[in-house]
Scaffold this motif. Structure first.
Motif, PDB file in Angstrom:
ATOM      1  N   LYS A  37       0.829  -1.211   0.000  1.00  0.00           N
ATOM      2  CA  LYS A  37       0.000   0.000   0.000  1.00  0.00           C
ATOM      3  C   LYS A  37       0.862   1.259   0.000  1.00  0.00           C
ATOM      4  CE  LYS A  37      -4.067  -1.920   2.371  1.00  0.00           C
ATOM      5  NZ  LYS A  37      -4.893  -1.873   3.604  1.00  0.00           N
ATOM      6  N   VAL A  38       1.921   1.239   0.798  1.00  0.00           N
ATOM      7  CA  VAL A  38       2.821   2.394   0.856  1.00  0.00           C
ATOM      8  C   VAL A  38       3.464   2.637  -0.505  1.00  0.00           C
ATOM      9  CG1 VAL A  38       4.995   3.239   1.816  1.00  0.00           C
ATOM     10  CG2 VAL A  38       3.254   2.290   3.330  1.00  0.00           C
ATOM     11  N   LEU A  39       3.928   1.569  -1.140  1.00  0.00           N
ATOM     12  CA  LEU A  39       4.543   1.697  -2.459  1.00  0.00           C
ATOM     13  C   LEU A  39       3.538   2.251  -3.474  1.00  0.00           C
ATOM     14  CD1 LEU A  39       7.017   1.197  -4.265  1.00  0.00           C
ATOM     15  CD2 LEU A  39       6.139  -1.112  -4.677  1.00  0.00           C
ATOM     16  N   GLU A  40       2.325   1.746  -3.418  1.00  0.00           N
ATOM     17  CA  GLU A  40       1.277   2.208  -4.332  1.00  0.00           C
ATOM     18  C   GLU A  40       0.994   3.695  -4.107  1.00  0.00           C
ATOM     19  OE1 GLU A  40      -3.012   0.420  -5.923  1.00  0.00           O
ATOM     20  OE2 GLU A  40      -2.374   0.038  -3.870  1.00  0.00           O
ATOM     21  N   ALA A  41       0.930   4.097  -2.838  1.00  0.00           N
ATOM     22  CA  ALA A  41       0.661   5.498  -2.508  1.00  0.00           C
ATOM     23  C   ALA A  41       1.808   6.402  -2.974  1.00  0.00           C
ATOM     24  CB  ALA A  41       0.437   5.649  -1.004  1.00  0.00           C
TER      25      ALA A  41
ATOM     26  N   LYS B 274       4.064  10.410  -6.716  1.00  0.00           N
ATOM     27  CA  LYS B 274       5.132  10.702  -7.680  1.00  0.00           C
ATOM     28  C   LYS B 274       4.552  11.050  -9.043  1.00  0.00           C
ATOM     29  CE  LYS B 274       9.255   8.606  -9.779  1.00  0.00           C
ATOM     30  NZ  LYS B 274      10.099   7.375  -9.844  1.00  0.00           N
ATOM     31  N   LYS B 275       3.451  10.399  -9.399  1.00  0.00           N
ATOM     32  CA  LYS B 275       2.833  10.621 -10.709  1.00  0.00           C
ATOM     33  C   LYS B 275       1.811  11.761 -10.685  1.00  0.00           C
ATOM     34  CE  LYS B 275       3.535   6.044 -12.767  1.00  0.00           C
ATOM     35  NZ  LYS B 275       4.414   5.407 -11.796  1.00  0.00           N
ATOM     36  N   GLY B 276       1.697  12.444  -9.543  1.00  0.00           N
ATOM     37  CA  GLY B 276       0.898  13.670  -9.522  1.00  0.00           C
ATOM     38  C   GLY B 276      -0.430  13.636  -8.799  1.00  0.00           C
ATOM     39  N   ALA B 277      -0.722  12.573  -8.066  1.00  0.00           N
ATOM     40  CA  ALA B 277      -1.998  12.527  -7.338  1.00  0.00           C
ATOM     41  C   ALA B 277      -2.046  13.627  -6.272  1.00  0.00           C
ATOM     42  CB  ALA B 277      -2.185  11.165  -6.679  1.00  0.00           C
TER      43      ALA B 277
ATOM     44  N   ALA C 240       1.786   4.970   8.241  1.00  0.00           N
ATOM     45  CA  ALA C 240       2.829   4.751   7.237  1.00  0.00           C
ATOM     46  C   ALA C 240       2.460   5.392   5.908  1.00  0.00           C
ATOM     47  CB  ALA C 240       3.073   3.255   7.055  1.00  0.00           C
ATOM     48  N   ILE C 241       1.206   5.272   5.537  1.00  0.00           N
ATOM     49  CA  ILE C 241       0.770   5.856   4.266  1.00  0.00           C
ATOM     50  C   ILE C 241       0.737   7.376   4.358  1.00  0.00           C
ATOM     51  CG2 ILE C 241      -1.160   6.018   2.642  1.00  0.00           C
ATOM     52  CD1 ILE C 241      -1.700   3.033   3.312  1.00  0.00           C
ATOM     53  N   LYS C 242       0.267   7.899   5.487  1.00  0.00           N
ATOM     54  CA  LYS C 242       0.257   9.353   5.660  1.00  0.00           C
ATOM     55  C   LYS C 242       1.679   9.907   5.621  1.00  0.00           C
ATOM     56  CE  LYS C 242      -1.224  13.470   6.311  1.00  0.00           C
ATOM     57  NZ  LYS C 242      -1.766  14.215   5.150  1.00  0.00           N
ATOM     58  N   LYS C 243       2.602   9.228   6.249  1.00  0.00           N
ATOM     59  CA  LYS C 243       4.003   9.658   6.226  1.00  0.00           C
ATOM     60  C   LYS C 243       4.547   9.635   4.797  1.00  0.00           C
ATOM     61  CE  LYS C 243       8.586   8.593   8.119  1.00  0.00           C
ATOM     62  NZ  LYS C 243       9.367   7.681   9.000  1.00  0.00           N
ATOM     63  N   ALA C 244       4.156   8.612   4.050  1.00  0.00           N
ATOM     64  CA  ALA C 244       4.662   8.453   2.687  1.00  0.00           C
ATOM     65  C   ALA C 244       4.166   9.548   1.748  1.00  0.00           C
ATOM     66  CB  ALA C 244       4.257   7.088   2.139  1.00  0.00           C
TER      67      ALA C 244
END
Length: 216
Positions: free
Chosen positions: A73-77, A82-85, A111-115
Motif C-alpha cells: 500500500k505504501v509503495l502504491e501510494a 510521484k505521478k501527480g496525485a 505509514a501511508i500518511k508519512k509516505a
C-alpha cells in the motif's frame, strides 16, 4: 452552497476505459467538481485531461479489499504521489480491524500518511462490514494516525454510506477530521442530508444528476 465543490466525481468500475476516464474528466471540468476519483492506472491520463484546472485527482489505494500488505500500500501510494496525485483514498485492512488488531491498522494508516506528506489522505472504513463499535474504533485509529478524512465505503462492499454510520463517524471525527460519504448517493436530497450531517465530500458517479437537479 456550491454542491459541486463537495463532489468527488468517481469512476472505479473494472470495465472503465481510457475513453471513459476522458469523459469523466471533461464532466468534472464542466461542472467544476472538487475532484475525480480513479484507479492508479488512469492517474496520469486524468492529470493530463485536467491540466490547467482546479479539479483535484484522487487515487484509490489497496482497493477495494484493503488486504494488501502495508508495504504494498505504501509503495502504491508513493507511486501515485510521484505521478501527480493530489489525494489518496486508502482502504483499511478490514480483517485486522475486526480481529482487534487496532495497532496494526493505525500503523498502516500512519505509514501511508508519512509516505504522502502534505497530500490529502482519506481512509476508507468500509462500514458495511463493521459493527457500530468497530466503525468508531476504525475512526479513532484514523484520527490517531493523523488522517485528513474518514470515508464510509468503497462502493464495492455489501452496502454504501448510511446516515447512521456518518453520525457514528462524526462523533469521533468532530472538527479534527473531515468525512467523505460514498456509495449509493444518487439524488440531491440524500446528498444534502449528508452535508447537513457534517460531510465535506461526496463520492458519487451521479454528480451530474445531483447538480442538474439542484438547478431545477
Amino acid at each position: 452552497m456550491q454542491l459541486n465543490k463537495y463532489i468527488d466525481h468517481t469512476l472505479l468500475k473494472p470495465t472503465a476505459t481510457p475513453a471513459d476516464i476522458e469523459t469523466l474528466c471533461k464532466e468534472a471540468k464542466e461542472y467544476n467538481f472538487a475532484a475525480v476519483c480513479v484507479h492508479p492506472c488512469y492517474l496520469e491520463l486524468a492529470k493530463d485531461f485536467l491540466k490547467n484546472t482546479v479539479v483535484k485527482t484522487a487515487v484509490v489505494i489497496g482497493f477495494p479489499l484493503g488486504a494488501m500488505t502495508t508495504d504494498a500500500k505504501v509503495l502504491e501510494a508513493k507511486d501515485a504521489i510521484k505521478k501527480g496525485a493530489d489525494e489518496i483514498d486508502m482502504v483499511i485492512n478490514i480483517g485486522m480491524l475486526k480481529a482487534g488488531e487496532v495497532a496494526y491498522v493505525t500503523r498502516e494508516i500512519e505509514a501511508i500518511k508519512k509516505a504522502i506528506g502534505d497530500k490529502v489522505l482519506k481512509v476508507i472504513l468500509e462500514t458495511c462490514f463493521l459493527s457500530d463499535d468497530e466503525t468508531q474504533i476504525a475512526a479513532k485509529a484514523a484520527l490517531n494516525a493523523k488522517a485528513d478524512f474518514i470515508k464510509t465505503s468503497t462502493g464495492f462492499g455489501t452496502g454504501g454510506a448510511t446516515f447512521r454510520d456518518v453520525k457514528l463517524m462524526k462523533e469521533i471525527a468532530g472538527e479534527q477530521m473531515k468525512i467523505k460519504a460514498s456509495g449509493g448517493i444518487k439524488d440531491r436530497e440524500t446528498a444534502m442530508q449528508y452535508i447537513d450531517l457534517g460531510v465535506s465530500r461526496l463520492g458519487t458517479s451521479s454528480g451530474i444528476n445531483l447538480i442538474n437537479r439542484d438547478k431545477e
